[in-house]
Write a protein that holds these residues in place. Structure first.
Motif, short mmCIF file in Angstrom:
data_model
loop_
_atom_site.label_atom_id
_atom_site.label_comp_id
_atom_site.label_asym_id
_atom_site.label_seq_id
_atom_site.Cartn_x
_atom_site.Cartn_y
_atom_site.Cartn_z
N SER A 92 43.28 31.16 24.86
CA SER A 92 42.20 29.83 23.92
C SER A 92 42.17 29.07 23.66
N SER A 110 38.37 27.02 23.79
CA SER A 110 37.97 27.29 22.18
C SER A 110 38.68 26.86 21.14
N GLN A 111 39.90 26.46 20.91
CA GLN A 111 40.37 25.56 19.96
C GLN A 111 40.29 24.54 19.61
N TYR A 160 33.75 34.63 26.07
CA TYR A 160 34.91 34.43 26.46
C TYR A 160 36.50 35.28 26.70
N GLY A 161 35.68 36.55 25.97
CA GLY A 161 36.51 37.75 26.05
C GLY A 161 36.42 38.17 27.33
N SER A 192 37.17 34.90 30.57
CA SER A 192 38.70 34.30 30.50
C SER A 192 39.26 35.38 30.99
N ARG A 243 33.19 29.16 17.61
CA ARG A 243 34.84 29.56 18.76
C ARG A 243 36.27 30.17 17.65
N ILE A 289 37.91 32.33 19.80
CA ILE A 289 39.68 32.68 20.42
C ILE A 289 40.07 33.95 19.95
N ALA A 298 39.69 35.77 23.77
CA ALA A 298 39.65 35.63 24.61
C ALA A 298 41.46 35.69 24.18
N PHE A 299 41.75 35.51 22.88
CA PHE A 299 43.02 35.56 22.09
C PHE A 299 43.16 37.55 22.22
#
Length: 439
Positions: free
Chosen positions: A62, A65-66, A270-271, A274, A387, A391, A394-395
């Protein structure tokens, strides 16, 4: 009768200057996509080399994205105040330095910090490119051409998959070489960008009419041709009075709509991207096979982007986004039940094409909802707040996959896409090929 010089841009034919602008802007998105997606191929290697926990791997996943969140907020605000071009150049240089330095990292904390800086650079860059380009393009072609420029993201993702397959998986330190390869070419792009003009629409609202006129003449094709009305009909040298701000009652609902759409789309985007190589590993594939299938999945982005870009014109951005998101959601549900490699690949390629088709529609759609004086700020707000969703994607995907396997991952992805479709059906206006709003 006074005439805004920037309104003449909608009547111009496509010129060589337009094509050059589109190419240079597209190359910026290519490297943004390359940066954001290369991490997916570094993570399986870094996880083993540095013995990362699920939380540490999620933080690295992430990190871009952060940083993107910070870069998006800052660049959108600043681009409306000091100009689009300055932000694009400085953001690209920041990314170049951080990407090359990340190749030297010896621990996950240093790597995370440098990837965060990379995200600030790419976030600032990505937010400004499309508003900047949209302000040059004639209305009748804006949807298709903006979608096509964003489509360069897909080439970046495909190149990242190539780097993963041919370089990262070939040697334990291959990820370091790939990190340098994603950063150094930026120097060439910076050189090409040095002669780009400032947006004529931005110049006009700042009262810099002489400069705006020169830019418009250059994009008219040169050769002594003057697309502007007679000098006596120009708007005066004073900038127009300020209108309602981005959070005013006039624009608030559109800002909230964009935040909603961007957040759920990029949570899913992004999930998925990534973690796709890692998710394939969880399905029992080895590293080489995982990267090989990822190459095909990432390649599906290219037809997804450019089909949507072409359809932006005849169908409209809103309908394109609805169709692409429905395809992505159905593909995610297919992945919930897929067992064999063929079903897994078909579902993943459908999800890849659908997600990127929706991005092509969204990037063309968002700048058309706001006037020049707040266009980049609104784009930065929507992109920056989204984002948080990226995040979370992704996380969160890391934790869901670790404790529940891959089926819940794709079920959650499908549900998130459904929430975006709901807003498009109920409250989103269609922009078609109309002129950009200016009041």
């Amino acid at each position: 009768m006074p005439v805004r010089m920037s309104s003449m841009l909608d009547a111009l034919p496509l010129s060589r200057a337009h094509v050059r602008l589109l190419l240079i802007g597209g190359l910026g998105y290519l490297f943004d996509g390359l940066d954001g997606s290369s991490l997916a191929f570094f993570l399986p290697v870094l996880r083993g080399a540095w013995h990362l926990s699920g939380v540490q791997a999620g933080l690295i996943a992430s990190s871009t994205s952060q940083g993107y969140l910070i870069g998006s907020f800052l660049s959108g605000f600043l681009a409306d105040r000091i100009g689009r071009r300055r932000i694009m150049m400085s953001a690209l240089a920041l990314y170049c330095v951080a990407s090359c330095l990340s190749a030297l990292a010896q621990d996950w904390r240093t790597y995370f910090a440098l990837r965060l800086v990379c995200g600030i650079g790419t976030g600032a860059e990505a937010v400004v490119i499309i508003p900047y380009i949209a302000e040059f393009l004639p209305a009748r072609l804006r949807g298709r051409l903006c979608g096509a420029v964003v489509g360069f993201f897909s080439f970046g993702y495909f190149l990242a998959a190539c780097l993963g397959f041919f370089i990262v998986s070939a040697a334990p330190q291959g990820w370091r070489m790939a990190s340098v390869m994603t950063g150094l070419p930026i120097l060439l792009l910076l050189w090409w960008r040095r002669a780009l003009p400032e947006s004529p629409r931005w110049l006009e609202i700042r009262g810099r009419h002489a400069e705006a006129r020169l830019v418009i003449q250059a994009f008219a094709g040169g050769g002594g041709r003057d697309p502007l009305p007679p000098a006596q009909s120009w708007v005066g040298e004073e900038a127009p009075p300020a209108g309602p701000g981005v959070w005013s009652a006039r624009w608030r609902s559109r800002v909230l709509l964009c935040v909603w759409l961007w957040t759920w789309l990029f949570f899913s985007f992004y999930g998925f991207f990534s973690w796709i190589p890692s998710l394939l590993l969880k399905r029992g594939l080895n590293l080489s096979d995982s990267f090989g299938l990822s190459l095909l999945i990432f390649a599906a982005q290219i037809p997804g982007y450019f089909a949507a870009a072409w359809l932006n014109g005849p169908l409209g951005r809103r309908r394109v986004m609805i169709g692409a998101l429905v395809l992505a959601a159905l593909s995610a549900l297919l992945l919930v039940r897929a067992n064999g490699v063929a079903g897994l690949l078909a579902g993943a390629m459908g999800l890849s094409a659908g997600l990127n088709g929706a991005v092509a529609g969204l990037y063309a759609y968002t700048p058309e909802l706001f006037p020049t004086r707040i266009r980049a700020t609104a784009m930065g707000l929507a992109s920056g707040i989204s984002r948080l969703g990226a995040i979370g994607g992704a996380f969160g995907i890391s934790l869901i996959a670790e404790h529940g396997g891959t089926a819940p991952v794709f079920a959650v992805t499908g549900a998130a896409l459904g929430l975006a479709v709901l807003a498009l059906f109920t409250v989103a206006p269609e922009t078609d090929n109309s002129a950009l709003p200016e009041q």
